[in-house]
Design an enzyme around this catalytic site. Structure first.
Site, PDB file in Angstrom:
ATOM      1  N   ILE A 104     -56.363  -8.752 -67.646  1.00  0.00           N
ATOM      2  CA  ILE A 104     -56.329  -8.680 -69.570  1.00  0.00           C
ATOM      3  C   ILE A 104     -57.349  -8.990 -70.083  1.00  0.00           C
ATOM      4  O   ILE A 104     -58.730  -9.458 -69.749  1.00  0.00           O
ATOM      5  CB  ILE A 104     -54.775  -9.672 -70.410  1.00  0.00           C
ATOM      6  N   LYS A 160     -75.776  -5.398 -55.200  1.00  0.00           N
ATOM      7  CA  LYS A 160     -75.165  -5.386 -55.649  1.00  0.00           C
ATOM      8  C   LYS A 160     -74.085  -6.854 -54.491  1.00  0.00           C
ATOM      9  O   LYS A 160     -74.275  -6.678 -53.596  1.00  0.00           O
ATOM     10  CB  LYS A 160     -73.919  -4.491 -55.364  1.00  0.00           C
ATOM     11  N   PRO A 176     -71.101   4.833 -53.590  1.00  0.00           N
ATOM     12  CA  PRO A 176     -71.075   2.949 -52.308  1.00  0.00           C
ATOM     13  C   PRO A 176     -70.184   4.383 -51.406  1.00  0.00           C
ATOM     14  O   PRO A 176     -69.624   5.672 -52.307  1.00  0.00           O
ATOM     15  CB  PRO A 176     -69.936   2.231 -52.563  1.00  0.00           C
ATOM     16  N   ASP A 211     -70.015  -6.644 -58.864  1.00  0.00           N
ATOM     17  CA  ASP A 211     -69.167  -5.649 -58.464  1.00  0.00           C
ATOM     18  C   ASP A 211     -68.116  -7.369 -57.711  1.00  0.00           C
ATOM     19  O   ASP A 211     -67.329  -7.065 -57.086  1.00  0.00           O
ATOM     20  CB  ASP A 211     -68.854  -5.364 -56.563  1.00  0.00           C
ATOM     21  N   LYS A 253     -65.050  -5.738 -59.431  1.00  0.00           N
ATOM     22  CA  LYS A 253     -63.664  -4.393 -59.987  1.00  0.00           C
ATOM     23  C   LYS A 253     -62.880  -6.288 -60.256  1.00  0.00           C
ATOM     24  O   LYS A 253     -61.824  -5.264 -60.157  1.00  0.00           O
ATOM     25  CB  LYS A 253     -63.325  -4.683 -58.690  1.00  0.00           C
TER      26      LYS A 253
HETATM   27  O1  3DU Z   1     -70.048   0.686 -46.901  1.00  0.00           O
HETATM   28  P1  3DU Z   1     -70.872  -0.457 -47.336  1.00  0.00           P
HETATM   29  O2  3DU Z   1     -70.970  -1.279 -45.993  1.00  0.00           O
HETATM   30  O3  3DU Z   1     -71.848   0.491 -47.431  1.00  0.00           O
HETATM   31  O4  3DU Z   1     -70.566  -1.469 -48.670  1.00  0.00           O
HETATM   32  C1  3DU Z   1     -70.099  -0.299 -49.669  1.00  0.00           C
HETATM   33  C2  3DU Z   1     -70.012  -1.921 -50.834  1.00  0.00           C
HETATM   34  O5  3DU Z   1     -69.503  -0.764 -52.305  1.00  0.00           O
HETATM   35  C3  3DU Z   1     -69.261  -2.560 -50.565  1.00  0.00           C
HETATM   36  O6  3DU Z   1     -69.377  -4.102 -50.865  1.00  0.00           O
HETATM   37  C4  3DU Z   1     -68.032  -2.277 -50.902  1.00  0.00           C
HETATM   38  O7  3DU Z   1     -66.871  -3.173 -51.767  1.00  0.00           O
HETATM   39  C5  3DU Z   1     -68.188  -1.542 -52.349  1.00  0.00           C
HETATM   40  N1  3DU Z   1     -67.833  -0.278 -53.102  1.00  0.00           N
HETATM   41  C6  3DU Z   1     -67.210   0.622 -52.020  1.00  0.00           C
HETATM   42  O8  3DU Z   1     -67.182   0.398 -50.861  1.00  0.00           O
HETATM   43  C7  3DU Z   1     -65.829   1.424 -52.203  1.00  0.00           C
HETATM   44  C8  3DU Z   1     -65.726   1.620 -53.656  1.00  0.00           C
HETATM   45  O9  3DU Z   1     -64.989   2.727 -53.973  1.00  0.00           O
HETATM   46  C9  3DU Z   1     -65.807   0.210 -54.946  1.00  0.00           C
HETATM   47  C10 3DU Z   1     -66.721  -0.250 -53.940  1.00  0.00           C
END
Ligand code: 3DU
Length: 210
Positions: A64, A31, A168, A58, A60
């Protein structure tokens, strides 16, 4: 088995590519989000192509419908196989991402609830449930739901059924891989892997519980 997705939030391109190459044999997907794409450009997807892993964008996406469509087209053109969009923008905006994903033979995942503490301020009180329902009705491939709140994931699973849940929040954010792996289709892990002294050993620890 629950899939393992590496969140490659490494902002130095050379380091990101080295970690990806080292970890690739043990992963199901990578990702990428703003941190790496802003520092390295969308072409990072082509740089990662030799690893032969699905790449999830990712971003997000939360605009529109027309802007969502334009963003999604760029993402899939660049070589990504999936896109993540927000759902609070409504069905038409989500549908734009779902439709572009389908045109490219890719997938679209909708953020139903985020994993950080502040996420409860807006996603609780029925919002995450509504977004999960919207993801289903728009034909999205699945949702993003928080590894930090397994009880919420259970609730959202009742809504999305067999559609995928990518989760995540494992490791550094406090989510327990063993507890969440049983409930979801994929865990997403970033810092606990790419900041580890030995990322492959870290991956193997996650792999043993899924
Ligand atoms: O906390 P970590 O380093 O394991 O990264 C988690 C990843 O997932 C990071 O790219 C973050 O932007 C993404 N993410 C979330 O952590 C939580 C969410 O709700 C959505 C995306």
């Amino acid at each position: 088995m629950t899939e393992l997705i590496l969140a490659l939030d490494v902002t130095v391109k050379r380091e990101a590519l080295a970690i990806a190459e080292l970890c690739a044999p043990h992963l199901d997907a990578i990702k990428l989000g703003y941190p790496l794409v802003i520092s390295s450009g969308l072409s990072i997807a082509r740089d990662l192509e030799p690893l032969d892993l699905p790449l999830i964008a990712d971003f997000k996406v939360a605009d529109i419908p027309n802007t969502n469509r334009l963003i999604a087209e760029q993402v899939f053109d660049a070589g990504f196989s999936s896109i993540i969009c927000h759902g609070f923008t409504g069905a038409d905006a989500v549908q734009a991402c779902v439709d572009v994903a389908a045109d490219f033979g890719g997938a679209c995942f909708v953020v139903a609830e985020m994993s950080h503490p502040g996420a409860t301020e807006f996603f609780h009180g029925g919002t995450a449930e509504k977004i999960a329902q919207l993801a289903v009705s728009c034909g999205a491939d699945g949702i993003i739901a928080p590894a930090t709140r397994p009880e919420r994931v259970r609730d959202l699973r009742k809504i999305v059924g067999k559609r995928k849940i990518l989760s995540p929040g494992v490791g550094t954010q406090g989510g327990d891989a063993g507890a969440i792996a049983r409930l979801v289709d994929a865990i997403i892990v970033g810092r606990a892997i790419y900041e580890a002294k030995d990322p492959v050993t870290a991956i193997k620890a996650f792999s043993s519980v899924r």
